[in-house]
Structures are given as C-alpha cells and as structure tokens.
Motif scaffolding. Structure first.
Motif, PDB file in Angstrom:
ATOM      1  N   GLN A 123       0.808  -1.217   0.000  1.00  0.00           N
ATOM      2  CA  GLN A 123       0.000   0.000   0.000  1.00  0.00           C
ATOM      3  C   GLN A 123       0.843   1.270   0.000  1.00  0.00           C
ATOM      4  O   GLN A 123       0.513   2.231  -0.686  1.00  0.00           O
ATOM      5  CB  GLN A 123      -0.946   0.012   1.217  1.00  0.00           C
ATOM      6  N   ASP A 124       1.959   1.304   0.729  1.00  0.00           N
ATOM      7  CA  ASP A 124       2.784   2.516   0.750  1.00  0.00           C
ATOM      8  C   ASP A 124       3.412   2.788  -0.621  1.00  0.00           C
ATOM      9  O   ASP A 124       3.547   3.946  -1.030  1.00  0.00           O
ATOM     10  CB  ASP A 124       3.859   2.442   1.839  1.00  0.00           C
ATOM     11  N   VAL A 125       3.747   1.731  -1.357  1.00  0.00           N
ATOM     12  CA  VAL A 125       4.284   1.896  -2.710  1.00  0.00           C
ATOM     13  C   VAL A 125       3.192   2.411  -3.645  1.00  0.00           C
ATOM     14  O   VAL A 125       3.425   3.320  -4.448  1.00  0.00           O
ATOM     15  CB  VAL A 125       4.882   0.569  -3.232  1.00  0.00           C
ATOM     16  N   GLN A 126       1.990   1.860  -3.509  1.00  0.00           N
ATOM     17  CA  GLN A 126       0.860   2.337  -4.311  1.00  0.00           C
ATOM     18  C   GLN A 126       0.601   3.821  -4.068  1.00  0.00           C
ATOM     19  O   GLN A 126       0.381   4.583  -5.016  1.00  0.00           O
ATOM     20  CB  GLN A 126      -0.412   1.557  -3.974  1.00  0.00           C
ATOM     21  N   ASP A 127       0.642   4.227  -2.796  1.00  0.00           N
ATOM     22  CA  ASP A 127       0.413   5.639  -2.455  1.00  0.00           C
ATOM     23  C   ASP A 127       1.486   6.537  -3.070  1.00  0.00           C
ATOM     24  O   ASP A 127       1.183   7.615  -3.586  1.00  0.00           O
ATOM     25  CB  ASP A 127       0.370   5.826  -0.937  1.00  0.00           C
ATOM     26  N   SER A 128       2.740   6.098  -3.017  1.00  0.00           N
ATOM     27  CA  SER A 128       3.836   6.878  -3.617  1.00  0.00           C
ATOM     28  C   SER A 128       3.661   7.013  -5.119  1.00  0.00           C
ATOM     29  O   SER A 128       3.848   8.095  -5.687  1.00  0.00           O
ATOM     30  CB  SER A 128       5.179   6.220  -3.330  1.00  0.00           C
ATOM     31  N   THR A 131       0.905   9.458  -5.856  1.00  0.00           N
ATOM     32  CA  THR A 131       1.330  10.830  -5.557  1.00  0.00           C
ATOM     33  C   THR A 131       2.219  11.377  -6.684  1.00  0.00           C
ATOM     34  O   THR A 131       2.040  12.513  -7.131  1.00  0.00           O
ATOM     35  CB  THR A 131       2.086  10.878  -4.220  1.00  0.00           C
TER      36      THR A 131
END
Length: 176
Positions: A123-128, A131
């Motif tokens: 999820q953190d990679v998807q958010d990056s 962005t």
C-alpha cells in the motif's frame, strides 16, 4: 441531370448549399438562425464532447485520454525541467496508473479488461506511485495540457471500434 433534380437544386435555400450534414437535436437548442438542427462533427475536440459521445464509457474514455496525453508528454519531455519528479519516476508512475485505470476503464476490442497493476504492490508503494502520478498531471496542466486533442481522438476511435465490435457480436448471436 433530370429536370426534376435541377428544379430541386434551384429551389434549395441558398444557405443550405455546400454545408456539412445536419441532424435534429434531442435537447432544446437555440441556433442563431432558429434552426432545430445542429452540425454533426466528425471527432470530439474536448473532454466534454468525448464524454457525451462515448456514452456508456464516457468517464473511462475521458480518463484514458488524459492518461494517454500525460504519458505521451512525459515520454517526449523527459529531459526537461518541466517534470518535478524526474523522468524515471514520472514515466513509471504514469505508466502504472494508466495500466491500473485500464483495468477499470475501457475494455479492449474483445470486451475484456486488463488485470490491475497496482494491487500487487504494498500500500505505501501504491500511495507513492499515485502521488508521483498526480504531481506529473499537475506538471502537464502547467505545461498547457499538450497532446490532449490527439488523445481525445484516439480514445474516441477506441470507443467506436469497441461499440462496432460488440454490435457485430450481438448481430451475429441473433442470427444463430
């Protein structure tokens, strides 16, 4: 030329000669000359027209056109200072978001949707990625949204091809 055809041509209103095809409007429309007809245009030139003409795929066609225009802009302007995130990050993020949107957007010519690209990542990679892609879209808007008309025409052509393919499949299934 027959006499009857010549009479019809001579009787035609002067303003109607040599004009493109017209069609009646479905909604109230006030034309400067009080006509109930509007000119039928070949290709949409803006996102609103694309949305209206793509009917069941309007939202997906607009998103697809925007992603395609941004992707093209990134590829051709990768070495300039216009990209605030850098070429590699911007092109990768836009490409992944384009692929993700294709999974939920326009079907291919066989009516199939492509598999999503982002759910396979944390999820953190998807958010990056989202962005960076969002910032690249802002950069694209600041550059004047280059390539949008060509992308609109491409998306419109894709929708028409899909509609014709599905229409032919429906006709073939009725014949059997």
């Amino acid at each position: 030329m027959s006499l009857q055809l010549r009479r019809l041509q001579n009787a035609a209103a002067e303003g109607d000669r040599g004009l493109p095809v017209f069609r009646p409007t479905a909604i109230p429309y006030e034309h400067p000359n009080s006509s109930q007809y509007v000119e039928t245009l070949g290709k949409p030139q803006d996102l609103e027209a694309l949305h209206m003409r793509a009917e069941p795929y309007g939202d997906a066609a607009v998103r697809h056109a925007c992603w395609q225009a941004v992707m093209t802009w990134v590829l051709f302007n990768g070495t300039t200072d216009l990209l605030s995130q850098g070429y590699i990050a911007a092109s990768s993020a836009v490409r992944l978001c384009l692929k993700e949107d294709e999974a939920h957007g326009l079907p291919d010519f066989n009516g199939l949707r492509k598999p999503p690209a982002l759910p396979l990542m944390p999820q953190d990679v998807q958010d990056s990625i989202r962005t960076i892609a969002a910032q690249t879209i802002v950069d694209w808007h600041e550059a004047g949204s280059p390539g949008i008309v060509r992308a609109i025409e491409h998306a419109h052509g894709h929708v028409l091809a899909c509609k014709m393919k599905y229409q032919n499949k429906d006709i073939d299934s009725v014949r059997m």
